[in-house]
Design a protein around this motif. Structure first.
Motif, PDB file in Angstrom:
ATOM      1  N   GLY A  60       0.809  -1.216   0.000  1.00  0.00           N
ATOM      2  CA  GLY A  60       0.000   0.000   0.000  1.00  0.00           C
ATOM      3  C   GLY A  60       0.839   1.262   0.000  1.00  0.00           C
ATOM      4  O   GLY A  60       0.574   2.199  -0.748  1.00  0.00           O
ATOM      5  N   GLY A  61       1.866   1.293   0.828  1.00  0.00           N
ATOM      6  CA  GLY A  61       2.717   2.474   0.904  1.00  0.00           C
ATOM      7  C   GLY A  61       3.506   2.720  -0.368  1.00  0.00           C
ATOM      8  O   GLY A  61       3.520   3.822  -0.909  1.00  0.00           O
ATOM      9  N   VAL A  62       4.130   1.697  -0.882  1.00  0.00           N
ATOM     10  CA  VAL A  62       4.932   1.844  -2.100  1.00  0.00           C
ATOM     11  C   VAL A  62       4.025   2.019  -3.315  1.00  0.00           C
ATOM     12  O   VAL A  62       4.289   2.852  -4.182  1.00  0.00           O
ATOM     13  N   GLY A  63       2.963   1.256  -3.384  1.00  0.00           N
ATOM     14  CA  GLY A  63       2.054   1.356  -4.521  1.00  0.00           C
ATOM     15  C   GLY A  63       1.377   2.706  -4.617  1.00  0.00           C
ATOM     16  O   GLY A  63       1.069   3.181  -5.707  1.00  0.00           O
ATOM     17  N   GLY A  64       1.153   3.349  -3.485  1.00  0.00           N
ATOM     18  CA  GLY A  64       0.539   4.667  -3.506  1.00  0.00           C
ATOM     19  C   GLY A  64       1.409   5.721  -4.155  1.00  0.00           C
ATOM     20  O   GLY A  64       0.909   6.653  -4.777  1.00  0.00           O
ATOM     21  N   VAL A  65       2.698   5.591  -4.019  1.00  0.00           N
ATOM     22  CA  VAL A  65       3.612   6.563  -4.617  1.00  0.00           C
ATOM     23  C   VAL A  65       3.893   6.228  -6.079  1.00  0.00           C
ATOM     24  O   VAL A  65       4.022   7.105  -6.916  1.00  0.00           O
ATOM     25  N   VAL A  66       3.971   4.951  -6.392  1.00  0.00           N
ATOM     26  CA  VAL A  66       4.353   4.512  -7.738  1.00  0.00           C
ATOM     27  C   VAL A  66       3.161   4.503  -8.692  1.00  0.00           C
ATOM     28  O   VAL A  66       3.306   4.814  -9.868  1.00  0.00           O
ATOM     29  N   SER A  67       1.982   4.163  -8.217  1.00  0.00           N
ATOM     30  CA  SER A  67       0.796   4.012  -9.061  1.00  0.00           C
ATOM     31  C   SER A  67       0.375   5.339  -9.688  1.00  0.00           C
ATOM     32  O   SER A  67       0.368   6.374  -9.029  1.00  0.00           O
ATOM     33  N   TYR A  85       4.709  10.787   4.806  1.00  0.00           N
ATOM     34  CA  TYR A  85       3.796   9.852   4.150  1.00  0.00           C
ATOM     35  C   TYR A  85       4.053   8.421   4.617  1.00  0.00           C
ATOM     36  O   TYR A  85       3.129   7.661   4.859  1.00  0.00           O
ATOM     37  N   ALA A  86       5.320   8.056   4.772  1.00  0.00           N
ATOM     38  CA  ALA A  86       5.676   6.692   5.161  1.00  0.00           C
ATOM     39  C   ALA A  86       5.269   6.366   6.593  1.00  0.00           C
ATOM     40  O   ALA A  86       5.228   5.196   6.966  1.00  0.00           O
ATOM     41  N   ALA A  87       4.949   7.378   7.381  1.00  0.00           N
ATOM     42  CA  ALA A  87       4.551   7.126   8.766  1.00  0.00           C
ATOM     43  C   ALA A  87       3.236   6.350   8.855  1.00  0.00           C
ATOM     44  O   ALA A  87       3.069   5.513   9.745  1.00  0.00           O
ATOM     45  N   VAL A  88       2.316   6.604   7.931  1.00  0.00           N
ATOM     46  CA  VAL A  88       1.013   5.924   7.990  1.00  0.00           C
ATOM     47  C   VAL A  88       1.142   4.426   7.703  1.00  0.00           C
ATOM     48  O   VAL A  88       0.664   3.606   8.494  1.00  0.00           O
ATOM     49  N   PHE A 116      10.017  -2.712  15.636  1.00  0.00           N
ATOM     50  CA  PHE A 116      11.018  -3.019  14.615  1.00  0.00           C
ATOM     51  C   PHE A 116      10.386  -3.040  13.226  1.00  0.00           C
ATOM     52  O   PHE A 116      10.943  -2.486  12.273  1.00  0.00           O
ATOM     53  N   VAL A 117       9.235  -3.660  13.104  1.00  0.00           N
ATOM     54  CA  VAL A 117       8.540  -3.720  11.808  1.00  0.00           C
ATOM     55  C   VAL A 117       8.132  -2.319  11.359  1.00  0.00           C
ATOM     56  O   VAL A 117       8.292  -1.958  10.184  1.00  0.00           O
ATOM     57  N   ALA A 118       7.638  -1.506  12.288  1.00  0.00           N
ATOM     58  CA  ALA A 118       7.252  -0.135  11.940  1.00  0.00           C
ATOM     59  C   ALA A 118       8.454   0.665  11.439  1.00  0.00           C
ATOM     60  O   ALA A 118       8.348   1.390  10.441  1.00  0.00           O
ATOM     61  N   ALA A 119       9.589   0.515  12.101  1.00  0.00           N
ATOM     62  CA  ALA A 119      10.791   1.230  11.667  1.00  0.00           C
ATOM     63  C   ALA A 119      11.247   0.757  10.292  1.00  0.00           C
ATOM     64  O   ALA A 119      11.629   1.575   9.436  1.00  0.00           O
ATOM     65  N   ALA A 120      11.203  -0.541  10.058  1.00  0.00           N
ATOM     66  CA  ALA A 120      11.633  -1.084   8.761  1.00  0.00           C
ATOM     67  C   ALA A 120      10.708  -0.612   7.640  1.00  0.00           C
ATOM     68  O   ALA A 120      11.176  -0.231   6.556  1.00  0.00           O
ATOM     69  N   ILE A 121       9.404  -0.613   7.870  1.00  0.00           N
ATOM     70  CA  ILE A 121       8.458  -0.154   6.852  1.00  0.00           C
ATOM     71  C   ILE A 121       8.621   1.342   6.620  1.00  0.00           C
ATOM     72  O   ILE A 121       8.602   1.813   5.480  1.00  0.00           O
ATOM     73  N   TRP A 122       8.818   2.112   7.680  1.00  0.00           N
ATOM     74  CA  TRP A 122       8.981   3.557   7.563  1.00  0.00           C
ATOM     75  C   TRP A 122      10.198   3.901   6.704  1.00  0.00           C
ATOM     76  O   TRP A 122      10.119   4.737   5.796  1.00  0.00           O
TER      77      TRP A 122
END
Length: 136
Positions: A60-67, A85-88, A116-122
């Motif tokens: 969702g995060g990456v697709g929102g920027v690329v799409s 944006y990546a915080a959400v 840890f997962v939140a930091a990695a996704i962010w």
């Protein structure tokens, strides 16, 4: 909330406007199913659900920027402020993963695992939004 010039535009509004829901659901379901199948045994369900949440947030995060199908103002805002944006997606992924781990294993492991997962996704979504976002 209005999207006119000069109005406040929050990360949550940006993320929901550009979030590719279909891609996120398919990515989360595929990732969760693969992790479930690879980890058949005692913790297979928790592993599959945790992976599904992580892949949902990442896609969702990456697709929102690329799409190119999402709202152009939201994409432009996400490209201008990539780590806001990546915080959400990071909060969604970290909270979901932490909740799954707390319900299945331990509270402490779920708390630190979720952080840890939140930091990695962010970091991941923020860097990708920085590199491929349109800043026009």
């Amino acid at each position: 909330m209005t999207l006119e010039r000069g109005s406040a535009f929050t990360p949550v509004a940006s993320a929901t406007m550009v979030w590719p829901w279909g891609l996120s659901l398919l990515g989360g379901a595929a990732g969760g199913a693969l992790f479930f199948l690879f980890n058949l045994g005692a913790g297979a369900l928790a592993s599959g659900l945790g992976a599904a949440v992580i892949f949902f947030a990442l896609f969702g995060g990456v697709g929102g920027v690329v799409s190119k199908k999402s709202d152009r103002r939201g994409r432009r805002w996400a490209a201008s402020y990539p780590f806001r944006y990546a915080a959400v997606p990071a909060v969604v992924g970290g909270a979901g993963y932490g909740l799954v781990q707390m319900l299945s294993a331990s509270v402490l492991g779920g708390l630190f695992g979720g952080l840890f997962v939140a930091a990695a996704i962010w970091i991941t979504v923020g860097l990708i939004a920085t590199l491929v976002g349109e800043k026009k």
